[in-house]
Design an enzyme around this catalytic site. Structure first.
Site, PDB file in Angstrom:
ATOM      1  N   GLN A 122       1.005  -1.175  -0.196  1.00 14.43           N
ATOM      2  CA  GLN A 122      -0.043   0.001  -0.032  1.00 14.43           C
ATOM      3  C   GLN A 122       0.887   1.103   0.119  1.00 14.43           C
ATOM      4  OE1 GLN A 122      -2.292   1.239   3.412  1.00 14.43           O
ATOM      5  NE2 GLN A 122      -4.080   0.785   2.241  1.00 14.43           N
ATOM      6  N   SER A 125       0.127   6.587   3.092  1.00 16.23           N
ATOM      7  CA  SER A 125       0.567   7.345   4.124  1.00 16.23           C
ATOM      8  C   SER A 125       1.849   8.020   3.644  1.00 16.23           C
ATOM      9  CB  SER A 125       1.176   6.441   5.289  1.00 16.23           C
ATOM     10  OG  SER A 125      -0.019   6.106   6.199  1.00 16.23           O
ATOM     11  N   SER A 157       3.989  -1.388   4.144  1.00 12.91           N
ATOM     12  CA  SER A 157       4.372  -2.567   4.532  1.00 12.91           C
ATOM     13  C   SER A 157       5.035  -3.534   3.559  1.00 12.91           C
ATOM     14  CB  SER A 157       3.393  -3.437   5.568  1.00 12.91           C
ATOM     15  OG  SER A 157       3.133  -2.644   6.518  1.00 12.91           O
ATOM     16  N   GLU A 240     -15.239  -4.400   3.415  1.00 12.66           N
ATOM     17  CA  GLU A 240     -14.715  -4.739   4.831  1.00 12.66           C
ATOM     18  C   GLU A 240     -15.952  -5.236   5.712  1.00 12.66           C
ATOM     19  OE1 GLU A 240     -13.264  -6.340   7.842  1.00 12.66           O
ATOM     20  OE2 GLU A 240     -11.455  -5.818   6.422  1.00 12.66           O
ATOM     21  N   GLU A 357      -7.293   7.196  18.111  1.00 10.72           N
ATOM     22  CA  GLU A 357      -8.043   8.509  18.294  1.00 10.72           C
ATOM     23  C   GLU A 357      -9.307   8.590  17.186  1.00 10.72           C
ATOM     24  OE1 GLU A 357      -4.742   7.963  18.803  1.00 10.72           O
ATOM     25  OE2 GLU A 357      -5.120   8.061  20.720  1.00 10.72           O
TER      26      GLU A 357
END
Lengths: 375, 307
Positions: A122, A125, A157, A240, A357
């Site tokens: 992926q 980020s 990853s 999902e 969060e």
């Protein structure tokens, strides 16, 4: 119904008992790649690849109940962790292609993922954009029938052993984020890509930084339409149904039973703590089963965030209790396979894939209906 | 009751901070798991700061101040046992680094690969083993500190020391002071990080969810520090067990909170938070962990009721 599920369970159990690899999965590097692809290929041969994928794209199309049973048996048989280098392909990139890919894109990529021929990573980020994904800056400029990518991604990853990357880039510098991003199929061997593995405090180098220097990729590799990448990225949320990581939760719940069995009655405080964790694990499991089953024929509600949050914190507590039970210098703690590794790795549970969060914000705003705070 | 530092204590700490700054790792070095700082170790050995408890006019409280200050630094050195345990058991000046182990002298002990002496708590006595570095087998561990173990005591110089209570009392105080310093160092790093790092158009530290948990972490740091100093000052078994229990109980949540706000960066070796996380986790498991310390505190405080 029960008879057919029992039969399904027996079939799954028999296949797993006969086929689960005896050796332990390597955590990183080319060995991890080879092991993962081998195991995926074996599952494909046995008809167990893509259990949640629809049958028309080559998946098994199992019901949620059957998926639950499969994962229970998967854990029981000691099969390799589902959080492996094949996770992104099977649970993220693949489902995105199923939802938004062109017929050509599906035909090109989905069979390879299922058969264990390729690995996906992926590229979402960035150093300056984690929880605030919409602020990403990696640029892509249209040049003829190509996109030219410049920038950097991080926390990708297994990017160092991946063949393809689901890459989210800013293809319109002016527009709002919802109209500015593109979801791109990026071949990891494209000229101009540099991958730098990042060492983590838990040991294995499974994260990488990826740098893109004038990387050219065909516009045919854009999924879901140019500048429509935000919607494409969000589309998999509907896919999902809370089963992707179910095996991890089932395994963690089982581990608490092992810890309790190993905890001497002479340690009453620790036993009480482990008993509390056993209850906590069973409650998360019940929540997850309920959520998965109810989501089968409906759009999943936001309570999935409760499960994600509860599991993350549960996993952290279990590993902390295990280190305390066995001791920091015990064989069960030391080494790459020990609880010491699990303890350090568990710090990522409340960070990766949506921080605790963010999950709490979602629960507050979308489950409880509280007003949005200023951001 | 005086919670301020004396002029002498201020002078000691300011000199110590100078030594720490002078041996700080170069920011451009390759990330490492847990580097032992030989340079600081040598400076400490020469400076005499680790023998402060033996000096006239100073005592264990001053040693705890030194230990806490050193633990705030990212550099890893053996200081706590040298400063607080060694002098109380009458170890000769300069016989260090000191490794400590419980129950079995052949168990892995932190700092053993570099230790001059191993003190093993055998329940009814302390076994003092003069360590030959060639005899130490390094033990791989993710929990910072160099760990090692002895395969046998054959051929090593050993000596029985009767005063096991002193070893345990000072060990607990030492681990509490070291944990308090590690917490303070880690918190300072993360507070700077959340001031710099921005998300959703603001510094992370502007979000109340983050402020509240870091405020709780700050409270933990202060509480641990003063309990450790009190234990060193009173040198009492009950205070020592209480300080160790409190610190060990707080460590897991504290460590998770600090990592949470360092994001994925905090999981890498490129951000130095792990240097304190490793040490804190190791400290939280020593002497049987928080529950064992709490039972000892109860036993020392209410001996009849607990019996």
């Amino acid at each position: 119904m029960n008879d057919s599920i029992d039969r399904f369970r027996a079939t799954a159990r028999a296949w797993l008992e006969a086929n689960v690899p005896a050796e332990t999965a390597p955590r990183d590097g080319p060995e991890a790649r080879a092991f993962t692809l081998r195991w995926q290929a074996k599952q494909a041969e046995g008809g167990w690849a893509g259990i949640a994928w629809p049958e028309d794209v080559g998946g098994r199309g199992l019901s949620v109940l059957e998926q639950i049973v499969w994962f229970e048996e998967y854990v029981r048989a000691g099969a390799p962790s589902v959080l492996s280098p094949s996770f992104v392909g099977l649970n993220h990139a693949g489902p995105t292609l199923i939802a938004c890919g062109s017929p050509e894109q599906k035909a090109r990529h989905l069979p390879e993922i299922l058969r264990g021929e390729v690995l996906w990573c992926q590229g979402f980020s960035e150093p300056g954009s984690g929880s605030d994904l919409g602020s990403l800056r990696c640029r892509a400029t249209v040049d003829g029938d190509e996109l030219v990518v410049e920038g950097q991604k991080t926390w990708s990853s297994w990017a160092d052993i991946g063949d393809w990357q689901e890459l989210l880039v800013r293809s319109d510098p002016e527009a709002r984020t919802s109209k500015a991003l593109s979801w791109v199929i990026m071949p990891m061997d494209a000229p101009g890509i540099t991958v730098r593995p990042i060492e983590t405090m838990a040991g294995p180098a499974t994260f990488s930084e990826v740098f893109y220097d004038d990387v050219r990729v065909s516009l045919d590799n854009v999924v879901g339409g140019l500048n429509n990448g935000w919607a494409t990225a969000m589309s998999t949320l509907g896919f999902e149904r809370g089963t992707a990581a179910l095996a991890l939760l089932i395994e963690c719940v089982h581990q608490v039973d092992t810890l309790l069995a190993d905890c001497s009655p002479r340690l009453p405080m620790l036993r009480a703590r482990l008993a509390g964790l056993r209850a906590e694990g069973r409650s998360v499991l019940a929540m997850n089963y309920r959520f998965a089953l109810e989501s089968e024929n409906a759009v999943p509600d936001a309570s999935g965030s409760m499960i994600r949050l509860a599991f993350a914190e549960f996993a952290q507590k279990v590993s902390a209790a295990a280190v305390e039970l066995y001791g920091i210098d015990a064989a069960q703690t030391l080494g790459e396979r020990g609880w010491g590794y699990e303890y350090l790795h568990a710090f990522s549970e409340t960070i990766a894939g949506g921080t605790a969060e963010i999950q709490r914000n979602i629960i507050g705003e979308r489950v409880l209906g509280l007003p949005r705070p200023p951001r | 009751m005086n919670y301020g530092l004396t002029e002498d204590q201020q002078a000691v700490l300011s000199e110590l901070e100078r030594l720490i700054a002078g041996t700080a790792p170069d920011g451009h070095t390759e990330p490492e798991f847990a580097p032992y700082c030989e340079a600081l170790d040598q400076e400490l050995a020469q400076s005499g700061f680790l023998d402060i408890a033996r000096e006239d006019g100073f005592g264990p409280l001053d040693a705890a101040l030194v230990v806490e200050c050193l633990a705030r630094a990212p550099q890893i050195v053996e200081a706590a046992a040298s400063a607080l345990v060694g002098p109380a058991l009458g170890l000769p000046v300069g016989l260090r680094p000191v490794a400590l182990v419980e129950h079995d002298p052949l168990k892995p002990a932190r700092f053993l690969p570099r230790a001059g002496v191993l003190l093993a708590d055998l329940g009814d006595r302390v076994l003092q083993v003069t360590v030959d570095p060639d005899r130490v087998v390094p033990v791989d561990s993710l929990f910072a500190y160099p760990y090692g173990r002895l395969e046998t005591l054959d051929g090593l110089e050993t000596k029985d020391v009767a005063d096991v209570a002193t070893l345990r009392r000072r060990w607990r105080t030492a681990l509490a002071a070291e944990a308090a310093g590690c917490m303070a160092g880690a918190l300072a790093l993360v507070v700077e990080h959340v001031k710099d790092r921005r998300a959703f158009g603001r510094p992370l530290g502007a979000f109340q969810a983050i402020q509240h948990r870091l405020a709780m972490a700050a409270e933990t740091v202060e509480s641990c520090k003063w309990l450790a100093f009190r234990a060193a000052w009173s040198d009492s078994e009950a205070d020592a067990a209480l300080a160790a229990a409190f610190a060990q109980k707080r460590i897991p949540q504290f460590a998770f909170d600090l990592h949470q706000f360092s994001g994925a960066m905090g999981l890498t070796l490129e951000f130095s938070l792990h240097l304190w996380t490793y040490r804190l986790r190791a400290l939280s498991g020593e002497l049987g962990g928080a529950a064992a310390q709490a039972r000892q505190a109860a036993l020392a405080t209410w001996p009849e009721a607990a019996a």
